[in-house]
Design an enzyme around this catalytic site. Structure first.
Site, PDB file in Angstrom:
ATOM      1  N   GLU A  73       0.826  -1.210   0.000  1.00 56.30           N
ATOM      2  CA  GLU A  73       0.000   0.000   0.000  1.00 56.30           C
ATOM      3  C   GLU A  73       0.861   1.261   0.000  1.00 56.30           C
ATOM      4  OE1 GLU A  73      -3.017   0.430  -0.641  1.00 56.30           O
ATOM      5  OE2 GLU A  73      -3.657  -1.657  -0.573  1.00 56.30           O
ATOM      6  N   ASP A  94      -9.289   6.370  -1.334  1.00 53.70           N
ATOM      7  CA  ASP A  94      -8.295   7.079  -2.144  1.00 53.70           C
ATOM      8  C   ASP A  94      -9.026   7.721  -3.332  1.00 53.70           C
ATOM      9  OD1 ASP A  94      -8.900   4.994  -3.805  1.00 53.70           O
ATOM     10  OD2 ASP A  94      -6.831   4.388  -4.178  1.00 53.70           O
ATOM     11  N   TYR A 117      -6.061   6.550   4.761  1.00 51.89           N
ATOM     12  CA  TYR A 117      -6.232   5.595   3.664  1.00 51.89           C
ATOM     13  C   TYR A 117      -5.464   4.285   3.947  1.00 51.89           C
ATOM     14  CZ  TYR A 117      -5.179   3.107  -0.517  1.00 51.89           C
ATOM     15  OH  TYR A 117      -4.999   2.084  -1.400  1.00 51.89           O
TER      16      TYR A 117
END
Ligand code: SF4
Length: 350
Positions: A41, A142, A124
């Site tokens: 991520e 996002d 996020y």
């Protein structure tokens, strides 16, 4: 008319069944341990999936565990990150790994709230790790997810405003499943935004599992969403980049520890676009005695808030000037993390 929440709730089942059939096999989706989800991520922020894959595989081969990351030397880490950009992400990964080792016994915490306390982990990323790795009912909002939700609900709010993002996160949290489906929903929303409900050009509504629920599609208004206020213009900077060469070694300079490309290695440069005559004068003034100059051409690199417009020169010097680190082309490629911004000149090292 259906409320926004009901519309979003109705999307969950079709989205999950579409994703189960359509998901692309990506390396971090195999064995999604908290560590692998976290690293992927962070790498995926501001970077395309295809570009991340080789970096992720190399990173996992060299630093397969959180303990290995916490103990990694900075040079090695930046070398593994070289070319991905936004290097503070790599430094924050290491800092967070050290914090997890000290405070959580080496295991990433499993709630978004605790994850948010770690360096480099915002709303996020906390949501992505909590849902994908720990099955928590926590969304990860996002740009992709915002776009999908704004189109689904034909919502005119400005997606660049924090309060829009917070409201969407709250709405999604209200309809999120727990357990394995939580992670699948996070990935499904992202995948839909990346593959069908795309940012540039027409979304592929005919192939979309949500088209019967999508208000923007029903009204023929997909081009109106997401709405965003005008962005600020990027600052433009001109630079003259120098490959200073002496006896087969090149000069490197380390950037300041804070700010853009903090702590990275770079080729020396002068502000502004210099002609050969101006460059010769400036180098002589600095006590360098160039024996030969050759133009290396122009290059441009775009950062989020600034654009570099560069002109390059190869400068052969009689002696290695003090104040620089000198290294051969092979050593630079192997041991020094030189950012992608200098790629046009790095590849001309001989
Ligand atoms: S129907 Fe079209 S606009 Fe609506 S979510 Fe699907 S791809 Fe996006």
């Amino acid at each position: 008319m259906m409320t926004e929440e009901k519309r979003l709730a109705a999307c969950v089942a079709p989205l999950l069944s579409w994703y189960r059939a359509a998901r692309r096999p990506l390396p971090w989706r195999a064995a999604p341990t908290p560590y692998r989800v976290w690293v992927s991520e962070i790498m995926l922020q501001q970077t395309r999936i295809e570009a991340v894959i080789p970096y992720f595989e190399r990173f996992m081969a060299e630093l397969p565990t959180l303990d290995a990351l916490a103990a990694a030397g900075e040079e090695r880490l930046l070398k593994l990150w070289e070319g991905l950009g936004y290097y503070s992400r790599a430094r924050n990964l290491k800092k967070a790994a050290q914090q997890v080792t000290a405070q959580y016994g080496g295991e990433l915490p499993d709630t978004a709230e605790e994850l948010r306390k770690l360096p480099g982990i915002g709303d996020y990323t906390a949501g992505a790790i909590a849902s994908i790795a720990f099955g928590q009912p926590e969304p990860a909002v996002d740009g992709n997810v915002l776009r999908v939700v704004m189109r689904l609900t034909a919502c005119p709010d400005d997606v660049l405003e924090q309060k829009t993002r917070r409201r969407v996160a709250d709405e999604l949290r209200g309809i999120y499943p727990a357990g394995e489906d939580a992670g699948l929903l996070t990935e499904a929303l992202m995948e839909l935004g990346e593959t069908l409900c795309v940012p540039n050009g027409e979304p592929a509504c005919e192939a979309c599992p949500l088209r019967a629920l999508c208000l923007a599609h029903e009204r023929g208004e997909t081009a109106l969403y997401p709405a965003r206020s005008a962005k600020k213009e990027r600052r433009r900077e001109e630079k003259t980049v120098l490959l200073l060469r002496c006896g087969g070694r090149y000069a490197l300079h380390r950037r300041a520890e804070s700010g853009l490309l903090a702590g990275m290695w770079e080729f020396p440069s002068l502000e502004g676009k210099r002609s050969e005559e101006e460059l010769l004068a400036a180098l002589t003034e600095q006590g360098l005695h160039p024996e030969h100059l050759a133009a290396l051409g122009a290059a441009r690199h775009v950062f989020t808030h600034v654009e570099w417009h560069m002109t390059g020169y190869l400068v052969d010097c009689a002696e290695e000037a003090p104040g620089f680190t000198w290294a051969t082309a092979g050593e630079i490629r192997r041991d020094y993390a030189v950012p992608t911004a200098f790629r046009a000149y790095r590849k001309q090292l001989a």
